[in-house]
Design a protein around this motif. Structure first.
Motif, PDB file in Angstrom:
ATOM      1  N   VAL A  33       0.723  -1.178  -0.085  1.00  0.00           N
ATOM      2  CA  VAL A  33       0.034   0.045   0.054  1.00  0.00           C
ATOM      3  C   VAL A  33       1.005   1.292   0.107  1.00  0.00           C
ATOM      4  O   VAL A  33       0.502   2.261  -0.222  1.00  0.00           O
ATOM      5  N   ARG A  70      -6.108  -5.594  -4.500  1.00  0.00           N
ATOM      6  CA  ARG A  70      -6.867  -4.624  -3.287  1.00  0.00           C
ATOM      7  C   ARG A  70      -5.791  -4.338  -2.374  1.00  0.00           C
ATOM      8  O   ARG A  70      -5.824  -3.386  -1.526  1.00  0.00           O
ATOM      9  N   TYR A  76      -4.783  -0.729  -2.427  1.00  0.00           N
ATOM     10  CA  TYR A  76      -5.966   0.320  -1.881  1.00  0.00           C
ATOM     11  C   TYR A  76      -5.694   0.880  -0.684  1.00  0.00           C
ATOM     12  O   TYR A  76      -5.525   0.494   0.245  1.00  0.00           O
ATOM     13  N   SER A  77      -5.844   2.334  -0.990  1.00  0.00           N
ATOM     14  CA  SER A  77      -6.131   3.314   0.300  1.00  0.00           C
ATOM     15  C   SER A  77      -6.421   4.696  -0.246  1.00  0.00           C
ATOM     16  O   SER A  77      -6.387   4.971  -1.173  1.00  0.00           O
ATOM     17  N   GLU A  78      -7.108   5.293   0.472  1.00  0.00           N
ATOM     18  CA  GLU A  78      -7.827   6.551   0.012  1.00  0.00           C
ATOM     19  C   GLU A  78      -6.486   7.566  -0.308  1.00  0.00           C
ATOM     20  O   GLU A  78      -6.894   8.305  -1.366  1.00  0.00           O
ATOM     21  N   ASN A 107      -3.871   6.584  -1.778  1.00  0.00           N
ATOM     22  CA  ASN A 107      -3.524   6.131  -3.076  1.00  0.00           C
ATOM     23  C   ASN A 107      -4.394   6.710  -4.273  1.00  0.00           C
ATOM     24  O   ASN A 107      -4.064   6.982  -5.260  1.00  0.00           O
ATOM     25  N   ILE A 108      -5.531   6.503  -3.901  1.00  0.00           N
ATOM     26  CA  ILE A 108      -6.454   6.746  -4.906  1.00  0.00           C
ATOM     27  C   ILE A 108      -6.498   8.255  -5.158  1.00  0.00           C
ATOM     28  O   ILE A 108      -6.511   9.004  -6.614  1.00  0.00           O
ATOM     29  N   ILE A 124      -8.862  -1.090  -9.744  1.00  0.00           N
ATOM     30  CA  ILE A 124      -8.344  -1.503  -8.709  1.00  0.00           C
ATOM     31  C   ILE A 124      -9.266  -2.314  -7.864  1.00  0.00           C
ATOM     32  O   ILE A 124     -10.461  -2.105  -7.855  1.00  0.00           O
ATOM     33  N   ILE A 158     -11.101  -3.736  -4.659  1.00  0.00           N
ATOM     34  CA  ILE A 158     -11.199  -3.343  -3.264  1.00  0.00           C
ATOM     35  C   ILE A 158     -12.203  -4.402  -2.369  1.00  0.00           C
ATOM     36  O   ILE A 158     -12.763  -4.965  -2.862  1.00  0.00           O
ATOM     37  N   TRP A 192     -16.609  10.061  -5.410  1.00  0.00           N
ATOM     38  CA  TRP A 192     -15.274   9.953  -4.523  1.00  0.00           C
ATOM     39  C   TRP A 192     -15.020  11.310  -3.849  1.00  0.00           C
ATOM     40  O   TRP A 192     -15.064  12.197  -4.609  1.00  0.00           O
TER      41      TRP A 192
END
Length: 370
Positions: A64, A88, A91-93, A95-96, A108, A110, A150
């Motif tokens: 991550v 997944r 995935y992290s907020e 990174n997005i 990605i 999740i 988002w």
């Protein structure tokens, strides 16, 4: 490389016997080895089907945390916008938000428990998703898609001011009957294992939390040991079996999304080639410099192997050859050359390269040696 090509990004762990490699650290080993490891990140083209980037990482680096450095590293691609496919684990907020900040597209996986996934999953769970009109025969899955927003956040480094905005994303929800059955069977066997361990009194250290999570255990002098399953906890764990969710800011269609996501199989095969064919499952090196050189040579070899595999796929050569038998047929052709002198071929090919070998050179897109 095409601007619209999606790039699969993933990591693998390579165990090491050497104590001289500073990158070798104990971490989450994906193959269960109890050895120090080096993590290797690889970027792989969906259309070109070639590796385009690799990076060594310390063995305790979490997936991550890699995205920020990846976006700094790949400036050499000279592409303003990139398209990433990731599992997944990345995935992290943050990174997005970083991907959106740099105007990159992503697809990605999740977790089903995330708020943005749970909202749509609970809406269609059961017959609403698994009705016939949602079944896609090409991919063998039930699928539905949703447009969502988002909550984008970007903190400006100089002022510390936070920019908040709404960005459009697409949430793709899938159900796989076979996967559901397999997960239920696997979980049932696991519960039976836990129960047997409780009955025997031989508890496994790694299962301690799950004993309490799924069973109520009591013991009295008259009735002895009494084990009762926690039905609500078991049902809660089972409710997401067979479901999985993809998140994207660029892919609207669920069929296209799952086909792109399955491109990650290419990178899994690339890791398999590195570990099996190129002998990198467990590395031993006399120094960090030796390790760096070996890793670079292996990456170059992986490019060749990936290219050969692509050509074999496109020309239907796997019907007649394995990669090894194809290489064996060409390996007997040797070219000798001395500085300042004309080259010559090995004795076995002085008369003529066979038609079969000529066809292989043609399929590989390589000029026939003369």
């Amino acid at each position: 490389m095409a601007e619209k090509e999606f790039l699969a990004f993933d990591t693998t762990s390579i165990s090491s016997y050497s104590e001289l490699i500073k990158f070798a650290k104990y971490g989450k080993n994906k193959e269960g080895d109890h050895l120090p490891q080096i993590n290797l990140a690889l970027l792989y083209g969906e259309v070109s089907r070639l590796p385009v980037y690799f990076r060594k990482l310390t063995g305790n680096t979490a997936d991550v945390s890699l995205m920020r450095n990846l976006m700094l590293d790949i400036d050499f691609l000279d592409m303003k916008k990139l398209n990433f496919v990731m599992d997944r684990g990345f995935y992290s907020e943050k990174n997005i938000n970083d991907l959106m900040k740099h105007h990159h597209k992503f697809l990605i996986g999740i977790r089903c428990g995330l708020k943005i996934a749970r909202k749509h999953l609970d809406e269609v769970r059961g017959e609403k998703l698994t009705s016939w009109e949602n079944y896609n025969d090409d991919v063998g899955l039930y699928a539905m898609s949703f447009t969502d927003e988002w909550n984008y956040r970007e903190e400006q480094p100089r002022t510390g001011k936070c920019i908040c905005d709404k960005r459009r994303v697409y949430v793709h929800v899938y159900f796989n009957d076979q996967r559901c059955t397999d997960e239920r069977l696997s979980f049932a066997k696991y519960l039976t294992c836990l129960q047997d361990e409780l009955k025997s009194g031989k508890k496994a250290e790694g299962h301690l939390r799950d004993y309490d999570k799924y069973f109520v255990v009591s013991e009295t002098p008259k009735k002895g040991l009494h084990i009762v399953p926690k039905g609500d906890a078991i049902r809660e764990h089972q409710r997401d079996f067979g479901y999985f969710v993809l998140l994207s800011n660029g892919v609207k269609d669920p069929e296209e999304a799952i086909k792109l996501y399955r491109v990650r199989d290419l990178i899994e095969k690339a890791f398999a080639n590195l570990k099996e064919r190129l002998d990198m499952r467990r590395m031993s090196a006399s120094s960090s410099e030796n390790f760096e050189g070996k890793l670079f040579v292996q990456f170059l070899a992986l490019i060749y192997l990936s290219y050969i595999k692509k050509q074999m796929d496109e020309n239907g050569l796997y019907k007649k050859y394995t990669m090894q038998t194809l290489l064996d047929d060409l390996d007997i052709i040797e070219l000798y050359q001395q500085s300042g002198k004309a080259h010559h071929l090995s004795e076995i090919t002085k008369k003529e390269i066979t038609k079969k070998q000529m066809a292989l050179y043609d399929a590989m897109g390589v000029a026939i040696p003369k």
